[in-house]
Structure formats: C-alpha cells, structure tokens
Design an enzyme around this catalytic site. Structure first.
Site, PDB file in Angstrom:
ATOM      1  N   GLU A 104       5.300   9.193  -6.649  1.00 32.55           N
ATOM      2  CA  GLU A 104       4.592   9.546  -5.419  1.00 32.55           C
ATOM      3  C   GLU A 104       3.549  10.620  -5.712  1.00 32.55           C
ATOM      4  O   GLU A 104       3.743  11.476  -6.582  1.00 32.55           O
ATOM      5  CB  GLU A 104       5.585  10.047  -4.371  1.00 32.55           C
ATOM      6  CG  GLU A 104       5.002  10.201  -2.976  1.00 32.55           C
ATOM      7  CD  GLU A 104       6.089  10.348  -1.915  1.00 32.55           C
ATOM      8  OE1 GLU A 104       6.933   9.414  -1.812  1.00 32.55           O
ATOM      9  OE2 GLU A 104       6.111  11.381  -1.220  1.00 32.55           O
ATOM     10  N   ASP A 106       1.249  13.283  -3.313  1.00 31.86           N
ATOM     11  CA  ASP A 106       1.223  13.736  -1.924  1.00 31.86           C
ATOM     12  C   ASP A 106       0.102  14.718  -1.611  1.00 31.86           C
ATOM     13  O   ASP A 106      -0.162  15.636  -2.396  1.00 31.86           O
ATOM     14  CB  ASP A 106       2.540  14.451  -1.581  1.00 31.86           C
ATOM     15  CG  ASP A 106       3.753  13.557  -1.698  1.00 31.86           C
ATOM     16  OD1 ASP A 106       3.655  12.380  -1.322  1.00 31.86           O
ATOM     17  OD2 ASP A 106       4.803  14.053  -2.164  1.00 31.86           O
ATOM     18  N   GLU A 108       0.113  16.727   1.888  1.00 29.89           N
ATOM     19  CA  GLU A 108       0.851  16.893   3.133  1.00 29.89           C
ATOM     20  C   GLU A 108       0.339  18.134   3.855  1.00 29.89           C
ATOM     21  O   GLU A 108       0.253  19.209   3.261  1.00 29.89           O
ATOM     22  CB  GLU A 108       2.342  17.032   2.838  1.00 29.89           C
ATOM     23  CG  GLU A 108       2.931  15.823   2.115  1.00 29.89           C
ATOM     24  CD  GLU A 108       4.341  16.062   1.610  1.00 29.89           C
ATOM     25  OE1 GLU A 108       5.201  15.220   1.867  1.00 29.89           O
ATOM     26  OE2 GLU A 108       4.569  17.106   0.953  1.00 29.89           O
TER      27      GLU A 108
END
Length: 285
Positions: A104, A106, A108
């Site tokens: 993953e 990210d 955020e």
C-alpha cells in the site's frame, strides 16, 4: 447581428457541453463508487465528485483497473470547519488486509479541530511491512480550495507531492521490502478515523455537524495497467515522464524544507515504537 450573436452563443454552449462530457470521463471511465458519492460541475466546468460521511457510512472511489507502477494525481478540497476524527485518503492498495501479501502507498489527510492544521500522513507498506509514516502539517487551508496531490511509483522510489512540491521520497533498497510486484488499485476515500486520526484518537468526530463532505476532481494518471498474472503490463504513452523519475536536487531542497518546517512525525525518530532498532532504510536515508 442578432442571428450572429445567437449562433455564437450556440457554439459556446456546445463547446461547454463537450468540455463537460470530456471532464466526466475520469469518474465514469476510471472508478467504481461505494457509499454516498455525488457528482456535479463547479463554476469552472470541472466535474467534482463529493464523498459524504455520516453516522452510518463513509464513501469511496475505487479504480476499475489495477496498476503496476505509475504517476497518479488528484485534486482534493477537504472538510471545512471542525474536521476532527475524519480521514480523507488518496492511496494505492493491493487489496484488503495487512498480511504478508499486502502492499500500500498512502496519502491520508487526518482531520483536526477548527484552526489547527490538517495533517498529511504518508506511508508505505510492502509485503505487510508498514509503520513508515512521515506526517506533515499542511501549510495552507486544504478546505479553502482544491490542491493537487500526487504519488509517483516506480521500481526505484516512491515520490509524494503536494501541488507539484515534493515532500517525501521513499527509496528502494534491494535487501529491504518494497512494493514492486503486486498490482494495486487507486482509492479516494472518506471515512471515520476517530480511533486514530486526531491526537491519536483523543478527539472524536462531532456528529452534530454531519453529514461531512470532501471533494475530488481532476484525476490524472500515467500508469501501467496490470493484465493479470504472467502477462506484461500495458503502459500508456506518458510512462517516460515517471518510469525513471527519482528525487533530484530540486526535490531534495523541497523535501528538506518540508522536513524542517512542516514535519510533525518521522518514524525514523520514534525510538518508543522501535525499541529494538529502526527500520533498515532509516540509517541509509
């Protein structure tokens, strides 16, 4: 003269409609939706996808394709006012779960109380190995206007950019985990992160202000579409822009600026989290 004005107006209307139809394809062609997702046009004719968060559910955009490397960017306008406990995300993921087969990347956006900066959390997971966060207090109000957020992912490094300003580069080392083999979907999401997002979960969402809204527009990609196991990915014509892209001198200047002026958390300085020693890349970077 009147007829000519009417004709010119008709041409202008047709051009606007054509532009609107073209703008809609980034959402219709590229993404599936979940939850309460609303689409409309702003005053500039851009298609805006608004994601809604209420007590019952968050919402998300999920790419129809999976990719193995690429440059992905989107413009976002985040929650106005008290956004504590909310999380808006733009990220790549190989699928659900945090097991050894999970990768993953990210970006955020961790909501905050009115007047406090929104925190951008960047992270990389490779083969289930994560905990590689760099967090930055955004130096502008991300709810006042749209700003562009970009992930460049290739075999050499992962570059995170805000409005084309590089704030982080995660370098690949051959002997350390790196996401280089699992195709990933693109997600843009909006969800309840009260357990974690604001002051480590101390400040929860104020549901009296619900529903909350965060908006995305202007999605762009130059990427390699995964064709399945054993098949070569299909890369678009823009791959030369990012395939060999690494952090250069200008990037290192802005990374140093972001670290000096905006960084609020660096996993490579968190001895409490890593009592047995920091991850291998920390000493090398």
């Amino acid at each position: 003269m009147a007829r000519r004005s009417v004709a010119l107006l008709a041409v202008a209307v047709l051009a606007l409609l054509a532009a609107s139809a073209s703008a809609s394809t980034w959402l219709d062609d590229k993404f599936k939706t979940r939850g309460d997702v609303r689409a409309d046009y702003d005053k500039s004719g851009h298609l805006v996808s608004s994601l809604i968060l209420d007590r019952h559910s968050g919402s998300s955009l999920i790419s129809k394709e999976k990719y193995l490397f690429g440059k992905f960017s989107i413009e976002a306008k985040l929650v106005a006012g008290n956004s504590a406990g909310t999380v808006s995300c733009f990220y790549l993921t190989s699928g659900p779960g945090n097991g050894t087969d999970h990768d993953e990347i990210d970006m955020e956006f961790m909501g905050n109380t009115t007047g406090d900066p929104v925190v951008l959390n960047t992270n990389v997971w490779a083969s289930g190995d994560g905990k590689k966060e760099h967090q930055f207090d955004l130096w502008f109000d991300p709810a006042a206007d749209f700003h562009r957020y970009t992930i460049i992912w290739n075999k050499k490094n992962i570059i995170f950019q805000v409005d084309d300003v590089t704030v982080r580069a995660f370098k690949r080392y051959d002997d350390l985990p790196y996401p280089d083999s699992r195709p990933m979907e693109v997600h843009a999401t909006f969800w309840d992160g009260s357990f974690w997002a604001t002051r480590n979960g101390a400040v929860k969402i104020d549901w009296t202000k619900a529903p909350f809204l965060t908006s995305y527009r202007g999605y762009m990609e130059h990427a390699c579409v995964s064709k399945g196991k054993g098949e070569k990915s299909d890369c678009d014509g823009g791959s030369e822009e990012w395939m060999d892209r690494v952090a250069e001198d200008d990037d290192r200047v802005t990374i140093a600026w972001a670290k000096r002026n905006c960084m609020s958390y660096n996993y490579c300085a968190d001895g409490w989290r890593f009592p047995k020693g920091f991850p291998g890349e920390c000493a090398r970077n």
